[in-house]
Design a protein around this motif. Structure first.
Motif, mmCIF file in Angstrom:
data_model
loop_
_atom_site.group_PDB
_atom_site.id
_atom_site.type_symbol
_atom_site.label_atom_id
_atom_site.label_comp_id
_atom_site.label_asym_id
_atom_site.label_seq_id
_atom_site.Cartn_x
_atom_site.Cartn_y
_atom_site.Cartn_z
ATOM 1 N N UNK A 48 36.500 18.191 -23.620
ATOM 2 C CA UNK A 48 35.331 17.136 -22.789
ATOM 3 C C UNK A 48 34.882 17.948 -21.774
ATOM 4 N N UNK A 49 33.614 18.090 -21.462
ATOM 5 C CA UNK A 49 33.066 18.705 -20.078
ATOM 6 C C UNK A 49 32.842 17.828 -19.142
ATOM 7 N N UNK A 50 33.413 17.809 -18.219
ATOM 8 C CA UNK A 50 32.843 17.017 -16.899
ATOM 9 C C UNK A 50 31.501 17.201 -16.355
ATOM 10 N N UNK A 51 30.952 18.439 -16.544
ATOM 11 C CA UNK A 51 29.576 18.744 -15.976
ATOM 12 C C UNK A 51 28.503 18.026 -16.668
ATOM 13 N N UNK A 52 28.846 18.310 -18.241
ATOM 14 C CA UNK A 52 27.633 17.614 -18.890
ATOM 15 C C UNK A 52 27.966 16.165 -19.526
ATOM 16 N N UNK A 53 29.249 15.706 -19.415
ATOM 17 C CA UNK A 53 29.661 14.675 -19.942
ATOM 18 C C UNK A 53 29.451 14.287 -21.414
#
Ligand code: C2E
Ligand code: MG
Ligand code: MG
Ligand code: MG
Length: 281
Positions: A48-53
């Motif tokens: 899971x990317x915390x930049x793009x959620x």
């Protein structure tokens, strides 16, 4: 010869040891058999990317459903496969499966495949990767290989050459289980890694054990200054997630989002986290 050997190795005949050797031999036979019947399965855990959620990819994790014993952990059978020389064909099988599966996902999603130290230094790795990409049609940029620190220590020169050949195919490379091995921080700088995966042992102690927050913060800072993505493994609680977000970690992976799932459930995981417009092809 027989007598001396028998005397020298009498401990082998202690019943407990004998039973353990017996079990090990059975497991070896079963492993060879499983490989010839392709009795393995690849599970996928979202990253899971915390930049793009959003989910930005999946890690491929090998599963062996043993006819009598049920699921056996890769932590148990991979070392045996390495010793028996079965890790190369097994690893190539995982690679092909994972690349093939990833061609069905939305274009932005990567697949990460674990490569054992033995497989990494085998002569055929780069060829196997090139072939897997060609056969499946997966663009190299959508494949990531995860390697542990043990690879670097064994033969730094050869490792650098292999990493560069992989990168020439567009493939990304990640340092897995960072912080658990013996390599020093300077190693990280000398190899062209794209990503550092912070080992779950550090994530587990976040918000619990003094000093762990500091280590995680340092690794994230190190990754950032070397231009590498940082991914935290084994994220199980909202508290850990909040902390990692606050520290600027790029990606997270763990039971909080999803356990590794069989291939039949991948589409549902993508739908759940990324929505219908980005669902599976
Ligand atoms: P790894 O590459 O570090 O994979 C992460 C492990 O953590 C996986 O265990 C995963 O199921 C587990 N995990 C993920 N999220 C959580 C969480 O929130 N909490 C906890 N407690 N665990 C979590 P798994 O699937 O049992 O694999 C264990 C190791 O076996 C892997 O560690 C990797 O080193 C190796 N392995 C797995 N598949 C392959 C493969 O295809 N080839 C090779 N060479 N090694 C593999
Ligand atoms: Mg891994
Ligand atoms: Mg790991
Ligand atoms: Mg691990």
């Amino acid at each position: 010869r027989g007598k001396a050997e028998a005397r020298g190795s009498f401990r082998f005949f202690e019943p407990e040891m004998d039973a353990r050797l017996q079990a090990r031999r059975v497991l070896e036979r079963d492993l060879r058999d499983a490989l010839s019947r392709e009795a393995f399965e690849v599970y996928y855990q979202p990253i899971y990317s915390l930049d793009t959620d959003r989910i930005c990819g999946f890690e491929a994790l090998l599963r062996w459903n043993h006819p009598q014993r049920g699921f056996i952990s890769p932590a148990e059978f991979i070392p045996i496969a390495e010793e028996l020389g079965l890790i190369v064909p097994l690893g190539e099988w995982v690679l092909r499966q994972a690349c093939e599966e990833a061609t069905r996902w939305p274009d932005g999603l990567k697949v990460a495949v674990n490569v054992s130290a033995v497989q990494f230094t085998s002569a055929s790795l780069v060829t196997a990767v090139r072939e897997a990409l060609r056969w499946t049609g997966l663009p190299g940029r959508r494949l990531e290989l995860e390697i542990t620190e043990s690879v670097l220590v064994a033969n730094p020169g050869a490792t650098t050459a292999i990493l560069h050949s992989l990168k020439a195919l567009g493939v990304r490379v990640a340092m897995d289980d960072f912080g658990t091995g013996y390599s020093s921080l300077s190693y990280l700088r000398s190899f062209p890694f794209d990503k550092i995966k912070i080992d779950q042992s550090f994530v587990r102690d976040l918000c619990i054990k003094d000093g762990t927050d500091f280590i995680v913060r340092a690794v994230i800072g190190l990754g950032a200054s070397l231009g590498m993505t940082t991914t935290a493994e084994g994220v199980e609680t909202e508290a850990q997630l909040a902390q990692l977000r606050a520290e600027g970690c790029d990606e997270v992976q763990g039971y909080l989002f999803s356990r590794p799932v069989p291939v039949s459930e991948v589409a549902a995981v993508i739908l759940r986290w990324n929505g219908a417009s980005r669902a599976i092809a």
